[in-house]
Motif scaffolding. Structure first.
Motif, PDB file in Angstrom:
ATOM      1  N   GLY A  85       1.906  27.782   6.375  1.00 49.78           N
ATOM      2  CA  GLY A  85       2.476  27.457   4.638  1.00 49.78           C
ATOM      3  C   GLY A  85       2.152  28.377   4.617  1.00 49.78           C
ATOM      4  O   GLY A  85       1.934  28.595   3.078  1.00 49.78           O
ATOM      5  N   ALA A  86       2.915  29.776   5.568  1.00 49.38           N
ATOM      6  CA  ALA A  86       2.271  30.844   4.744  1.00 49.38           C
ATOM      7  C   ALA A  86       3.363  30.823   3.755  1.00 49.38           C
ATOM      8  O   ALA A  86       4.503  31.279   4.231  1.00 49.38           O
ATOM      9  CB  ALA A  86       2.049  32.435   5.952  1.00 49.38           C
ATOM     10  N   GLU A  87       3.694  32.360   2.726  1.00 49.40           N
ATOM     11  CA  GLU A  87       5.202  32.462   2.269  1.00 49.40           C
ATOM     12  C   GLU A  87       5.257  33.931   3.178  1.00 49.40           C
ATOM     13  O   GLU A  87       6.579  34.010   2.825  1.00 49.40           O
ATOM     14  CB  GLU A  87       4.372  32.919   0.631  1.00 49.40           C
ATOM     15  N   TYR A  88       4.365  34.799   3.618  1.00 49.53           N
ATOM     16  CA  TYR A  88       5.198  35.991   3.992  1.00 49.53           C
ATOM     17  C   TYR A  88       4.338  36.009   5.354  1.00 49.53           C
ATOM     18  O   TYR A  88       3.378  35.725   6.009  1.00 49.53           O
ATOM     19  CB  TYR A  88       4.384  36.665   3.566  1.00 49.53           C
ATOM     20  N   LEU A  89       5.128  35.776   6.590  1.00 47.32           N
ATOM     21  CA  LEU A  89       5.001  37.008   7.987  1.00 47.32           C
ATOM     22  C   LEU A  89       5.197  38.100   7.941  1.00 47.32           C
ATOM     23  O   LEU A  89       6.514  38.540   7.666  1.00 47.32           O
ATOM     24  CB  LEU A  89       5.877  36.284   8.794  1.00 47.32           C
ATOM     25  N   VAL A  90       3.736  39.134   8.504  1.00 49.91           N
ATOM     26  CA  VAL A  90       3.848  40.052   8.153  1.00 49.91           C
ATOM     27  C   VAL A  90       3.519  40.704   9.835  1.00 49.91           C
ATOM     28  O   VAL A  90       2.567  39.962  10.753  1.00 49.91           O
ATOM     29  CB  VAL A  90       2.636  40.872   7.905  1.00 49.91           C
ATOM     30  N   ARG A 105       0.308  34.194  -0.340  1.00 49.87           N
ATOM     31  CA  ARG A 105      -0.280  33.969   1.049  1.00 49.87           C
ATOM     32  C   ARG A 105       0.220  33.913   2.610  1.00 49.87           C
ATOM     33  O   ARG A 105       1.442  34.192   2.767  1.00 49.87           O
ATOM     34  CB  ARG A 105      -0.353  32.023   1.291  1.00 49.87           C
ATOM     35  N   VAL A 106      -0.636  34.360   3.528  1.00 49.02           N
ATOM     36  CA  VAL A 106       0.338  35.784   4.373  1.00 49.02           C
ATOM     37  C   VAL A 106      -0.388  35.132   6.522  1.00 49.02           C
ATOM     38  O   VAL A 106      -1.668  34.694   6.161  1.00 49.02           O
ATOM     39  CB  VAL A 106      -0.249  37.264   4.042  1.00 49.02           C
ATOM     40  N   THR A 107       0.808  35.149   6.652  1.00 50.29           N
ATOM     41  CA  THR A 107       0.562  35.684   8.098  1.00 50.29           C
ATOM     42  C   THR A 107       0.921  35.778   9.778  1.00 50.29           C
ATOM     43  O   THR A 107       1.470  36.745   9.110  1.00 50.29           O
ATOM     44  CB  THR A 107       0.985  33.956   9.202  1.00 50.29           C
ATOM     45  N   TYR A 108      -0.264  36.627  10.286  1.00 45.55           N
ATOM     46  CA  TYR A 108       0.341  37.809  11.332  1.00 45.55           C
ATOM     47  C   TYR A 108       0.434  37.229  11.994  1.00 45.55           C
ATOM     48  O   TYR A 108      -0.422  37.090  13.022  1.00 45.55           O
ATOM     49  CB  TYR A 108      -0.855  38.920  11.151  1.00 45.55           C
ATOM     50  N   HIS A 109       1.705  37.741  13.080  1.00 47.36           N
ATOM     51  CA  HIS A 109       2.088  37.983  14.242  1.00 47.36           C
ATOM     52  C   HIS A 109       1.580  39.854  14.769  1.00 47.36           C
ATOM     53  O   HIS A 109       2.512  40.798  14.371  1.00 47.36           O
ATOM     54  CB  HIS A 109       3.555  38.466  14.398  1.00 47.36           C
ATOM     55  N   PRO A 110       0.941  39.375  16.222  1.00 42.85           N
ATOM     56  CA  PRO A 110       1.280  40.421  16.581  1.00 42.85           C
ATOM     57  C   PRO A 110       1.817  40.909  17.930  1.00 42.85           C
ATOM     58  O   PRO A 110       2.438  40.626  18.533  1.00 42.85           O
ATOM     59  CB  PRO A 110      -0.255  40.167  16.943  1.00 42.85           C
ATOM     60  N   PRO A 111       2.833  42.304  17.012  1.00 42.91           N
ATOM     61  CA  PRO A 111       3.831  42.386  18.192  1.00 42.91           C
ATOM     62  C   PRO A 111       3.513  43.007  20.257  1.00 42.91           C
ATOM     63  O   PRO A 111       2.036  43.716  19.575  1.00 42.91           O
ATOM     64  CB  PRO A 111       4.161  43.572  17.522  1.00 42.91           C
ATOM     65  N   CYS A 112       4.374  42.159  21.070  1.00 44.09           N
ATOM     66  CA  CYS A 112       3.245  42.359  22.001  1.00 44.09           C
ATOM     67  C   CYS A 112       2.782  44.166  22.636  1.00 44.09           C
ATOM     68  O   CYS A 112       2.388  44.229  22.680  1.00 44.09           O
ATOM     69  CB  CYS A 112       4.769  42.069  22.581  1.00 44.09           C
ATOM     70  N   HIS A 113       4.335  44.709  21.787  1.00 42.53           N
ATOM     71  CA  HIS A 113       4.043  46.128  22.498  1.00 42.53           C
ATOM     72  C   HIS A 113       3.341  46.741  21.755  1.00 42.53           C
ATOM     73  O   HIS A 113       2.279  48.041  21.801  1.00 42.53           O
ATOM     74  CB  HIS A 113       5.564  46.725  22.118  1.00 42.53           C
ATOM     75  N   SER A 114       2.726  46.148  20.567  1.00 38.17           N
ATOM     76  CA  SER A 114       1.664  47.208  19.699  1.00 38.17           C
ATOM     77  C   SER A 114       0.351  46.800  20.773  1.00 38.17           C
ATOM     78  O   SER A 114      -0.274  47.775  20.203  1.00 38.17           O
ATOM     79  CB  SER A 114       1.396  46.507  18.260  1.00 38.17           C
ATOM     80  N   VAL A 115      -0.047  45.462  20.627  1.00 41.73           N
ATOM     81  CA  VAL A 115      -0.788  44.939  21.276  1.00 41.73           C
ATOM     82  C   VAL A 115      -1.190  45.471  22.940  1.00 41.73           C
ATOM     83  O   VAL A 115      -2.523  45.785  23.148  1.00 41.73           O
ATOM     84  CB  VAL A 115      -1.082  43.491  21.454  1.00 41.73           C
TER      85      VAL A 115
END
Ligand code: SF4
Lengths: 250, 489
Positions: A207-212, A137-147
């Motif tokens: 509830g994610a196991e990993y933040l990517v 179970r993974v949730t994604y954070h979009p880094p500001c500078h990448s976006v």
């Protein structure tokens, strides 16, 4: 796409030093996809810690070093949207500041050959399914500078969606900054912590196991708060998920 | 001292941004109010912007028009002066705040008035006109609802568009109940915190002042150079009252507000309401060209104000800040502003625009102003919403550079030494490799333990809330060497 593109890895100083598993995963992934990977040992850093703190003269030698390190390569790939953003947006500006037109030309050329990992995979190699397997179970954070600076768009998500076994959950208020901001986190520690804590709270609600994410700096920041709060959520870089295979899982 | 208007709060006591921010962060009520307000308005803006298919082109056009004005500012200003004068307006030029304040006070004295009604205006906040007039014995009454709340609350504005954004309605009720009676018609008794009741109280309180005042003071959103037309957009109609009822109207307008033609105005009237209040069209758009006999104010004055703007214009890397149309979209989207609020920025211009405009208008002379360009994570959210495409992150980094030059001009600083050190390390891979020997050694000592709170200077600021993994014993550089020993580069 070339038959077998020759890629120079820009490992970035922070993951080279503090999180080698990220560039190692990048190498494995690129090689698995048929690239030849080189690591020019002269390389160091994009210089943004100095640039963004206002020390431009101190950052100029980094630009020179970047240009020289990568002059022989058509593809320069980095597992960081922030460093790529700095190479593209700040290197030519720093060269202008130094009054060096030759350096500006070279820096602009090097910038145009520099890709953030997800850009290189999707745009140059033309793949979204990289053959990865990550049954979590993974949730994604979009880094500001990448976006907003490197403008990688939804490429990381397109790559993640094709990963076998993954359970990808939307992160609430995903587009909001995690509060790292380089030396901002030291100059304005209280605001930085308030932002990082809100981000960590949103991560926990999934509830994610990993933040990517595709930038280790954000992961260090959010992960540091998650770890302090004993939340049990682990952080992982995009490259590490994409490099993972069924063999690794066994 | 016998004051006529409520004594406002003071910007002077506010400490440097990091310390002021820390205090604001502890105000849980204010944080809740701000998060609620900014989240709501952000969502509205996104919807309204997405309804316009040519939104991105409009933003580009707006930026281009403003840049063209900046390139030929003198020409457009002279054209505007000529057109306004021909239409019966008295045009004044003010180099700075003191000039502008004196001009307004002199007009009031010449007219023999001892009070004026005011339309919400950023520029009169910038020059602190109300306090100047108060000292001259002239009462200035704010008529915008949120400005009224700030004024009656002895407070300071904390947002460009919604200066009382840090207040909730029960606080507003208290302020109205306590203060209205001291400065005019009291709030009806009993009064609840229902918005309609609060608005009614304000309406009754203000009406008295509208009907009595012989002079009004406004700012101006735009001046159209070729016709000499002044434009004010507003939401409440209080502005319309001020612009039409009193005999005399004085408008203080920054010199960057001029637009070449009415056609150019169209672009901004589309962008502004959608960006600021999230409305398709703003409720009241007032445009007037000089005096119309028998209709509206018969004595019109325009004060064209520099107050540092030509300094901004002189810096090619910072001047885009003058494009600002004060919509406040950058404040609403800013994660730092959302948590800290406006007062910590120490001036009427808070948020991202305050961080880039303040240091340019006021110069880098004091430490509080120098701290502003650093009050941002450089996340770039403001870049994307600004209707005039101000490149905030570029300007912030540019101003940081200027702040550093200012700070290190006389003697070296500790930070400078650190950065010089970093510069040496990052100059060459061999230098980085030698430093990595140290991190690898630290890694061996720490053996994978993560670092918790520790009283190390600077690092403690990080570690107070975050654990950090110990550095690894092997860097990537070393791994690569081991893997490719003797192999190709
Ligand atoms: S800088 Fe841009 S977004 Fe901010 S208030 Fe001005 S016009 Fe609006």
């Amino acid at each position: 796409m070339n038959a077998s593109p020759h890629v120079a890895l820009f490992a970035t100083c922070i993951t080279d030093t503090m999180k080698p598993s990220v560039p190692i995963a990048t190498v494995k992934l690129l090689e698995r996809l048929g690239c030849r990977v080189s690591y020019p040992e002269r390389q160091t850093c994009c210089g943004q810690i100095m640039t963004n703190t206002g020390y431009w003269d101190e950052a100029v030698p980094t630009v020179r070093n970047y240009v020289r390190s990568f002059e022989d390569y058509d593809y320069i790939v980095a597992p960081s949207g922030s460093c790529v953003g700095s190479v593209r947006e700040q290197h030519p500006m720093l060269a202008r500041h130094a009054g060096d037109a030759g350096l500006e030309r070279d820096a602009t050329a090097a910038a145009s050959r520099t890709y953030e990992l997800s850009e290189f995979l999707v745009d140059v190699l033309g793949v979204t399914d990289v053959g990865a397997y990550f049954p979590h179970r993974v949730t994604y954070h979009p880094p500001c500078h990448s976006v907003r600076i490197a403008k990688v768009g939804d490429r990381p998500l397109r790559l993640l969606r094709e990963v076998r076994g993954i359970d990808l959950i939307d992160l609430p208020k995903a587009e909001e900054c995690c509060g790292f901001g380089g030396t901002f986190s030291v100059k304005n520690p209280d605001v930085s912590i308030a932002m990082a804590s809100d981000k960590a709270r949103h991560v926990r609600t999934t509830g994610a196991e990993y933040l990517v994410a595709g930038d280790h700096a954000c992961l260090m920041n959010i992960g540091g708060v998650l770890h302090r709060g004993r939340s049990g959520v682990k952080t992982i870089h995009l490259a590490e998920i994409l490099a993972a295979t069924e063999e690794d899982a066994r | 001292m016998n004051r006529r208007t409520p004594e406002p709060g003071s910007w002077l006591g506010i400490p440097e941004f990091p310390r002021a921010a820390k205090a604001s962060l502890q105000d849980a009520e204010q944080r809740k109010n701000l998060t609620h307000a900014t989240t709501t308005i952000r969502a509205k803006r996104v919807v309204r912007a997405s309804e316009v298919p040519e939104w991105e082109e409009l933003r580009t056009a707006a930026a281009q028009i403003k840049d063209r004005v900046a390139r030929h500012l003198e020409q457009y200003l002279l054209q505007a002066e000529e057109a306004m004068t021909a239409a019966g307006v008295t045009v004044h030029w003010a180099r700075d705040a003191a000039d502008a304040n004196r001009i307004v006070a002199d007009i009031a004295k010449a007219k023999g008035v001892d009070e004026v009604v005011k339309i919400k205006s950023m520029v009169t906040q910038e020059i602190d006109l109300n306090e100047y007039l108060e000292a001259e014995g002239i009462a200035a009454w704010e008529t915008d609802l949120a400005e009224l709340i700030v004024q009656l609350g002895h407070d300071l504005p904390s947002h460009i568009l919604v200066p009382a954004i840090h207040r909730n309605r029960s606080e507003v009720r208290e302020i109205f109940k306590e203060e209205m009676g001291r400065y005019g018609r009291p709030a009806p008794e009993p009064i609840s915190d229902e918005p309609s009741e609060l608005a009614e109280a304000a309406r009754l309180h203000l009406r008295e002042k509208f009907l009595r005042s012989k002079m009004a003071v406004s700012g101006g959103n735009f001046i159209v150079a070729d016709t000499g037309t002044l434009v004010i957009v507003e939401s409440e109609g209080n502005g319309r009252m001020c612009l039409t009822l009193p005999e005399t109207l004085v408008s203080v307008v920054g010199i960057e507000k001029v637009l070449p033609t009415l056609e150019d105005l169209e672009v901004f009237l589309k962008l502004l309401p959608r960006s600021s209040t999230g409305e398709r069209m703003n409720p009241y758009t007032s445009m007037w060209t000089g005096v119309t006999p028998g209709d509206g104010p018969q004595d019109l004055h325009v004060v064209l104000l520099d107050n540092g703007r030509t300094n901004v214009l002189a810096d090619p890397d910072g001047r885009a800040a003058l494009r600002c149309i004060r919509c406040s979209a950058c404040l609403n989207i800013c994660p730092v502003y959302e948590r800290v609020g406006g007062h910590a920025y120490g001036s009427p211009y808070p948020g991202p625009i305050g961080a880039i405009l303040g240091p340019q208008l006021r110069g880098m002379g004091d430490a509080n102003t120098r701290a502003l360009p650093f009050a941002s994570t450089l996340c770039g959210a403001c870049n994307d919403v600004c209707p005039v495409r101000i490149p905030f992150t570029d300007i912030l980094v540019h101003l940081r550079h200027k702040a550093v030059e200012h700070k290190t001009a006389k003697h070296p600083t500790g930070e400078q030494l650190l950065m010089k050190g970093a510069g040496w390390v990052m100059k060459d891979g061999r230098n980085l490799a030698s430093v990595q020997l140290g991190t690898r050694f630290a890694g061996r000592v720490l053996r994978g333990k993560s670092l918790g709170p520790m009283p190390i200077p600077l690092a403690s600021r990080w570690l107070q809330a975050r654990d950090v993994e110990a550095p690894p014993t092997q860097t990537f550089r070393q791994w690569w060497k081991d893997e490719h020993e003797g192999g190709a580069k």
